[in-house]
Design a protein around this motif. Structure first.
Motif: not given
Length: 120
Positions: A1-24
């Motif tokens: 079983v593995q969990l693969q996370a993605s979606g991080g990064g650099l953003v300015q204050a007030g901004g948005s990000l969406r993280l995802s994590c898929a199990a397989s």
């Protein structure tokens, strides 16, 4: 079983990000899924958790700004992060309670972590 996370990064204050994590892997079922984070020099802390019935719980520091959701058909958990603040900067880890093929109990699994950096 593995969990693969993605979606991080650099953003300015007030901004948005969406993280995802898929199990397989050889997954029979998934119970609770959640996101944790660890900032430099600090302990890992719970950010949000979602049950198989879609009940959610959030850390006080992210309530009203972050939303956790899941897609059971895709074995995936998401974290929508809005109105980000510099203090949200951390490595974000996903976690899932998973029952594997031929194992009768649920076991906890961690993703590899994804860096979120919020600049002021």
């Amino acid at each position: 079983v593995q969990l693969q996370a993605s979606g991080g990064g650099l953003v300015q204050a007030g901004g948005s990000l969406r993280l995802s994590c898929a199990a397989s892997g050889s997954i029979i079922s998934i119970n609770d899924m959640g996101w944790y984070r660890q900032a430099p020099g600090k302990q890992r802390e719970l950010v949000a958790v979602i049950t198989v019935g879609d009940s959610t719980n959030y850390a006080d520091s992210v309530k009203g700004r972050f939303t956790i959701s899941r897609d059971n058909a895709k074995n995936t958990v998401y974290l929508q992060m809005n109105t980000l603040k510099p203090e949200d900067t951390a490595v974000y880890y996903c976690n899932a309670q998973i029952r594997r093929w031929q194992v009768r109990v649920y076991q906890g699994y961690w993703g590899q972590g994804t860096q979120v950096t919020v600049s002021s």
